[in-house]
Write a protein that holds these residues in place. Structure first.
Motif, mmCIF file in Angstrom:
data_model
loop_
_atom_site.group_PDB
_atom_site.id
_atom_site.type_symbol
_atom_site.label_atom_id
_atom_site.label_comp_id
_atom_site.label_asym_id
_atom_site.label_seq_id
_atom_site.Cartn_x
_atom_site.Cartn_y
_atom_site.Cartn_z
ATOM 1 N N ILE A 85 -7.972 -8.564 -1.865
ATOM 2 C CA ILE A 85 -9.327 -9.015 -2.398
ATOM 3 C C ILE A 85 -10.116 -9.693 -1.520
ATOM 4 O O ILE A 85 -11.081 -9.514 -1.007
ATOM 5 C CB ILE A 85 -9.175 -9.609 -3.794
ATOM 6 C CG1 ILE A 85 -8.496 -8.908 -4.852
ATOM 7 C CG2 ILE A 85 -10.227 -10.357 -4.267
ATOM 8 C CD1 ILE A 85 -7.704 -9.650 -6.144
ATOM 9 N N MET A 87 -1.863 -8.757 -2.756
ATOM 10 C CA MET A 87 -3.045 -8.414 -3.672
ATOM 11 C C MET A 87 -4.317 -9.483 -3.263
ATOM 12 O O MET A 87 -5.339 -9.058 -3.232
ATOM 13 C CB MET A 87 -2.758 -8.602 -5.100
ATOM 14 C CG MET A 87 -3.806 -8.457 -6.169
ATOM 15 S SD MET A 87 -4.810 -6.869 -5.906
ATOM 16 C CE MET A 87 -3.682 -5.718 -6.740
ATOM 17 N N SER A 88 -3.918 -10.776 -3.312
ATOM 18 C CA SER A 88 -4.764 -11.794 -3.049
ATOM 19 C C SER A 88 -5.598 -11.544 -1.749
ATOM 20 O O SER A 88 -6.673 -11.665 -1.581
ATOM 21 C CB SER A 88 -4.300 -13.217 -3.096
ATOM 22 O OG SER A 88 -3.603 -13.451 -4.290
ATOM 23 N N PRO A 127 -0.955 -13.767 -8.405
ATOM 24 C CA PRO A 127 -0.748 -12.567 -8.449
ATOM 25 C C PRO A 127 -0.101 -12.323 -6.885
ATOM 26 O O PRO A 127 -0.057 -13.308 -6.211
ATOM 27 C CB PRO A 127 -2.249 -11.848 -7.958
ATOM 28 C CG PRO A 127 -3.077 -12.752 -8.339
ATOM 29 C CD PRO A 127 -2.488 -14.154 -8.586
ATOM 30 N N SER A 157 -1.263 -6.295 -10.838
ATOM 31 C CA SER A 157 -0.196 -7.044 -9.776
ATOM 32 C C SER A 157 0.555 -7.713 -11.146
ATOM 33 O O SER A 157 0.307 -7.912 -11.932
ATOM 34 C CB SER A 157 -1.040 -8.152 -9.098
ATOM 35 O OG SER A 157 -0.162 -8.792 -8.505
ATOM 36 N N MET A 181 -6.859 -12.985 -10.555
ATOM 37 C CA MET A 181 -7.650 -11.813 -10.004
ATOM 38 C C MET A 181 -9.108 -11.618 -10.481
ATOM 39 O O MET A 181 -9.910 -11.561 -9.348
ATOM 40 C CB MET A 181 -6.941 -10.770 -10.147
ATOM 41 C CG MET A 181 -5.455 -10.424 -9.693
ATOM 42 S SD MET A 181 -4.438 -9.194 -10.228
ATOM 43 C CE MET A 181 -5.419 -7.748 -9.998
ATOM 44 N N LEU A 216 -8.776 -4.681 -15.001
ATOM 45 C CA LEU A 216 -7.524 -5.277 -14.202
ATOM 46 C C LEU A 216 -6.261 -5.226 -15.220
ATOM 47 O O LEU A 216 -6.478 -5.019 -16.502
ATOM 48 C CB LEU A 216 -7.777 -6.906 -14.078
ATOM 49 C CG LEU A 216 -8.989 -7.164 -13.248
ATOM 50 C CD1 LEU A 216 -9.185 -8.786 -13.059
ATOM 51 C CD2 LEU A 216 -8.921 -6.701 -12.104
#
Ligand SMILES: Cc1cc2nc3c(=O)[nH]c(=O)nc-3n(C[C@H](O)[C@H](O)[C@H](O)COP(=O)(O)O)c2cc1C
Length: 138
Positions: free
Chosen positions: A62, A58-59, A54, A47, A89, A74
């Motif tokens: 996850i 993306m968050s 991020p 990211s 992340m 990563l």
């Protein structure tokens, strides 16, 4: 066997994703088009950094996926080049029971004039080396 997933608002992190995918013979895909985590031995997850975090997609990705025991490598880009996006992340992944094998980050061009030329040749060579190492060590 391996998968490359990324969130990239302005294209810098996508360049890293494409270099990794090319290096290891995997497919790269934006997480914007995904809802669930695909099967893969190792997922390369990347990211950009937006407000020192991020990307929100993306968050959320996850947060909403079952990641217990899954392995990740990563990568990230930012204006500062300090890697705060990959650290965030990594923390979020570990809290969900995932295994983080390693990370790579570099500067990315920001706001047109900052970090021009990044990610450049050296950055891309660096991420290719990282991808090879992640696979070898796994
Ligand atoms: C909305 C926005 C916010 C940003 N905030 C930060 C920040 O807080 N810290 C930083 O180091 N870089 C910041 N940057 C720079 C980006 O992290 C950098 O350009 C990165 O390479 C973007 O990745 P991308 O091209 O894959 O979207 C920001 C860029 C944008 C567009």
């Amino acid at each position: 066997m391996y998968k490359v997933l990324y969130y990239s608002m302005t294209g810098n992190t996508k360049k890293l994703a494409m270099a990794i995918a090319d290096e290891i013979g995997a497919e790269a895909e934006s997480i914007k088009s995904l809802t669930t985590l695909p099967d893969a031995e190792v997922v390369f997850l990347g990211s950009g950094n937006y407000g020192n975090k991020p990307g929100e997609d993306m968050s959320k990705f996850i947060e909403k996926n079952d990641l217990s025991g899954r392995k990740f490598a990563l990568f990230g880009t930012s204006g500062s080049g300090e890697g705060n996006e990959v650290r965030a992340m990594s923390e979020a992944l570990r809290q969900k029971g995932a295994v983080v094998l390693g990370s790579y980050y570099c500067k990315g061009r920001a706001f047109l004039v900052i970090n021009m030329g990044h990610p450049g040749k050296e950055d891309l060579e660096g991420v290719r080396k990282f991808a090879r190492e992640m696979i070898k060590s796994n």
